[in-house]
Design an enzyme around this catalytic site. Sequence first.
Site, PDB file in Angstrom:
ATOM      1  N   CYS A  69     -12.896 -49.180   1.056  1.00  0.00           N
ATOM      2  CA  CYS A  69     -12.438 -49.599   2.383  1.00  0.00           C
ATOM      3  C   CYS A  69     -12.243 -48.368   3.263  1.00  0.00           C
ATOM      4  CB  CYS A  69     -11.112 -50.353   2.286  1.00  0.00           C
ATOM      5  SG  CYS A  69     -11.206 -51.903   1.356  1.00  0.00           S
ATOM      6  N   PHE A 129     -36.388 -65.337   8.044  1.00  0.00           N
ATOM      7  CA  PHE A 129     -35.607 -64.522   7.111  1.00  0.00           C
ATOM      8  C   PHE A 129     -34.573 -65.447   6.462  1.00  0.00           C
ATOM      9  CE2 PHE A 129     -36.934 -61.766  10.637  1.00  0.00           C
ATOM     10  CZ  PHE A 129     -37.649 -60.772   9.957  1.00  0.00           C
ATOM     11  N   CYS A 168      -9.741 -44.686  -3.290  1.00  0.00           N
ATOM     12  CA  CYS A 168     -10.955 -45.494  -3.415  1.00  0.00           C
ATOM     13  C   CYS A 168     -11.776 -45.418  -2.131  1.00  0.00           C
ATOM     14  CB  CYS A 168     -10.567 -46.939  -3.704  1.00  0.00           C
ATOM     15  SG  CYS A 168     -11.944 -48.102  -3.708  1.00  0.00           S
ATOM     16  N   GLN A 190     -24.109 -64.109   1.621  1.00  0.00           N
ATOM     17  CA  GLN A 190     -23.057 -63.686   2.537  1.00  0.00           C
ATOM     18  C   GLN A 190     -21.824 -63.284   1.732  1.00  0.00           C
ATOM     19  OE1 GLN A 190     -23.537 -63.189   5.656  1.00  0.00           O
ATOM     20  NE2 GLN A 190     -25.419 -64.321   6.040  1.00  0.00           N
ATOM     21  N   CYS A 203      -3.381 -52.046   0.001  1.00  0.00           N
ATOM     22  CA  CYS A 203      -3.887 -51.814  -1.358  1.00  0.00           C
ATOM     23  C   CYS A 203      -3.444 -50.446  -1.862  1.00  0.00           C
ATOM     24  CB  CYS A 203      -5.415 -51.903  -1.374  1.00  0.00           C
ATOM     25  SG  CYS A 203      -6.132 -51.679  -3.021  1.00  0.00           S
ATOM     26  N   ASP A 250     -32.314 -64.356  11.263  1.00  0.00           N
ATOM     27  CA  ASP A 250     -31.292 -63.624  10.502  1.00  0.00           C
ATOM     28  C   ASP A 250     -31.947 -62.430   9.809  1.00  0.00           C
ATOM     29  OD1 ASP A 250     -29.053 -62.804   9.134  1.00  0.00           O
ATOM     30  OD2 ASP A 250     -29.072 -64.441   7.690  1.00  0.00           O
ATOM     31  N   CYS A 307     -26.523 -58.206  11.363  1.00  0.00           N
ATOM     32  CA  CYS A 307     -25.593 -57.307  10.678  1.00  0.00           C
ATOM     33  C   CYS A 307     -25.671 -55.906  11.275  1.00  0.00           C
ATOM     34  CB  CYS A 307     -25.897 -57.256   9.176  1.00  0.00           C
ATOM     35  SG  CYS A 307     -27.569 -56.670   8.789  1.00  0.00           S
TER      36      CYS A 307
END
Length: 407
Positions: A67, A268, A64, A241, A58, A336, A362
């Site tokens: 990322c 959850f 930026c 997601q 990119c 979750d 996560c």
Amino acid sequence: MTEHEILRLGHHGDGIAEGPLFAPMTLPGETVSGEVDGQQLRDIRIITPSDQRVAPPCRHFKSCGGCQLQHAADGFVAEWKVDVVRKALAAHGIEAPFRPIQTSPAQSRRRATFAARRTKKGAMAGFHGRASDVLIEVPGCQLVDPALLPGLKVAEELAMIGTSRKAELAVTVTLSEEGLDVSVANGKPLDGPLRQQLAQACERLALARLTWDGEVIAMRAPPAQRFGTVPVTPPPGAFLQATRHGEESLRAGVAEAVGAAEMIVDLFAGCGTFALPLAQKARVHAVEGDAEMMAALEAGWRQAKGARPVTTETRDLFRRPLLPDELAKVDAVVLDPPRAGAEAQVAEIIRAQVPRLAYVSCNPVSFARDVQNLVASGYRLDWVQVVDQFRWSSHVELVACLTGPES
């Protein structure tokens, strides 16, 4: 300027040298030079590059902040993310079989939050620069689905209507089957004229729905998401997601982990990411702390064809986890939780001796803590599947299968 060797990557994707010194956009094994500023290395120059260094795909990457790892080869990032989970488990003395990582393709993110502000000549929208509040325009972003990029112009128009030169909007744009679902935070207080302008903008920009600081201004068509084959209209800003690929990978793992279970509890549960597809083969009781998400799930189930019974319950599982008598006839649990994990609920699952557990996480740290408690109580960690749907970031997701001592 001093020279330093990068020893490893930290959990946020920065290279770490002796000190520790944190050096963004560097890789293990590299020799770099830079100015030491506290624990940060500034004005970094790569002297000896790693053989895992690649040209970022990119053009916005260096400026930026969206990322962190585009400068690293895909294989290196995949290995590193799996290793983050492996090390989190190893810290508790746990080993497990790891399946090959599932990585979402480039340009597949279906939701993004753009910053937008007015300028002297109009407005601009994009992402914040790396470790700064500078706004970077990203028309060539390689992270988000191209169908999401028109949201940049939407964000600019909304900034012209609903913010001052001194403020900044947070404009969350989500792809839906009916178009862009837009939710704005930090806007001007609503009044009659502003509501009218925003409603007109929703029509003019052909948005599916426009929400302003939590209030739905207009909805041209319900912005449906499809969980398996079931259409659901989530409330504004509801959890989703990040990519369809990531969702499908997690859902496949969950389905395998629960196996042939006849009665499943989904904890959850959100708007039904797992509960609704699982209801094609099993009875499901879905529990979630947000009443609006529960209502969306239930409405989706009523549209589902051939689904088995799904019951819903709005409940704060941190303060009131399901107890053993409520889990007594359950064949499998889907868990979750948010980043904090589910320590209190895991304790009750252990007491209830639920036979099978699909754990979606996560946060490898809270996941490893909860798994330690389960393993110490006789559960077996059968396998772990890392899912990278936050491509080029330091974020790690996973699904794991655990079976109880009686299984």
